[in-house]
Design an enzyme around this catalytic site. Sequence first.
Site, PDB file in Angstrom:
ATOM      1  N   HIS A 217       4.852   2.017  12.575  1.00 43.62           N
ATOM      2  CA  HIS A 217       4.040   2.619  13.638  1.00 43.62           C
ATOM      3  C   HIS A 217       4.030   1.618  14.779  1.00 43.62           C
ATOM      4  O   HIS A 217       4.007   0.406  14.554  1.00 43.62           O
ATOM      5  CB  HIS A 217       2.629   2.893  13.129  1.00 43.62           C
ATOM      6  CG  HIS A 217       1.692   3.473  14.152  1.00 43.62           C
ATOM      7  ND1 HIS A 217       2.070   4.469  15.031  1.00 43.62           N
ATOM      8  CD2 HIS A 217       0.399   3.184  14.451  1.00 43.62           C
ATOM      9  CE1 HIS A 217       1.037   4.788  15.802  1.00 43.62           C
ATOM     10  NE2 HIS A 217       0.019   4.011  15.476  1.00 43.62           N
TER      11      HIS A 217
ATOM     12  N   GLU B  27      -9.176  28.590   3.125  1.00 45.52           N
ATOM     13  CA  GLU B  27      -8.020  29.402   3.491  1.00 45.52           C
ATOM     14  C   GLU B  27      -7.178  28.780   4.605  1.00 45.52           C
ATOM     15  O   GLU B  27      -6.093  29.276   4.920  1.00 45.52           O
ATOM     16  CB  GLU B  27      -8.472  30.806   3.893  1.00 45.52           C
ATOM     17  CG  GLU B  27      -9.046  31.589   2.704  1.00 45.52           C
ATOM     18  CD  GLU B  27      -9.318  33.049   3.038  1.00 45.52           C
ATOM     19  OE1 GLU B  27      -8.731  33.554   4.013  1.00 45.52           O
ATOM     20  OE2 GLU B  27     -10.124  33.662   2.321  1.00 45.52           O
TER      21      GLU B  27
ATOM     22  N   ASP C 189       1.676  10.042  18.233  1.00 46.75           N
ATOM     23  CA  ASP C 189       1.046   9.931  16.922  1.00 46.75           C
ATOM     24  C   ASP C 189      -0.470   9.870  17.056  1.00 46.75           C
ATOM     25  O   ASP C 189      -1.202  10.584  16.357  1.00 46.75           O
ATOM     26  CB  ASP C 189       1.568   8.694  16.200  1.00 46.75           C
ATOM     27  CG  ASP C 189       1.055   8.588  14.777  1.00 46.75           C
ATOM     28  OD1 ASP C 189       1.565   9.326  13.907  1.00 46.75           O
ATOM     29  OD2 ASP C 189       0.144   7.781  14.514  1.00 46.75           O
TER      30      ASP C 189
ATOM     31  N   GLY D 192       0.820  -1.197   0.000  1.00 49.25           N
ATOM     32  CA  GLY D 192       0.000   0.000   0.000  1.00 49.25           C
ATOM     33  C   GLY D 192       0.858   1.252   0.000  1.00 49.25           C
ATOM     34  O   GLY D 192       1.951   1.261  -0.562  1.00 49.25           O
TER      35      GLY D 192
END
Length: 342
Positions: free
Chosen positions: A109, A232, A192, A27
């Site tokens: 991870h 924005e 994380d 992936g």
Amino acid sequence: MPAKVHTDKDANLASIKKKTLAVIGYGSQGHAHALNLKDSGLNVIIGLYPKSKSVKVAKEQGFEVYPTAEAVQKADVIMLAVPDMVQASVYQKDIAPNLTAGKTLLFTHGLCIHFGLIEAPKDVDVIMVAPKGPGHIVRAQYLEGKGVPALIAIHNNASGKAKQVALAWAKGIGGTRAGVLETTFKEETETDLFGEQAVLCGGASELVRTGFEVLVEAGYQPEMAYFECLHELKLIVDLMVESGISGMRFSISETAKYGDITRGPRVITAQTKKSMQKILKEIQSGKFTREWVKEHQDGLPNYKRILAEGEKHPIEKTGQRLRGLMPWIKKRNLKGAQASYN
């Protein structure tokens, strides 16, 4: 004390030059690591389940592809490039039975190791190499002769050479070109998850939608609300990334700056901070991981329901129409994209 930054001079590809490196999954991160390592002159194979759509892709990109169990048998270093909630089952079925002493297990991870979903044997090295960017950026930066900063961590160091292997892998994917920082599985996992939940994804998306709702409910056109609360935002985030919060404030008008410093604390209050601290405690205690594991085991009913409700929010329809007026914005059909994991 600032963390030490490792660069190219601190890493040696010789540590893994004679090893077979298996990437399990193809992936986002998997394909980037595999291609970069191959281009660095290393021996990389891919492990996938036989019916994976990625088998054809990986072969076309020059790799030998094997069923996951066979790839583990052949490899010295095995990277799990599959989703967190898939890792444990892949590990139990195909990796653990073939994980002999002296091999290295590599993660990008730390969740499954830190929270005990995977318990690796003590006679294998367990390391992490985590680029701080998505796979397509890891690949693109490598091709430009650059790199994405990365983290490394050591959980098991049975061989006494785990750090050298982690640094070599990081160099092979281009990480040491930018800089590699050393952390722990605990620190990487908990920070994380917190960043995703409280700031980057959960916090930001909820702030944007709530701001949109406040303006629309007050009678303003949804197009105006979209521009001011979502469109924005990229400008402001880009300025922060490029030069920090102070640099962003230097670049905006005095009026915007005064509104920032006097009204921002009224939106993100002491109560908001307490909520963030509660989220962090849920991560640290493992409550979030237990909840997420159960949700996955139950077939993701709440996950699917909440996502479906979010897709019906008026900001989505407004944004889709307005993005059609802005040809300079890269359009991506991300919703239907599927990554093949193993």
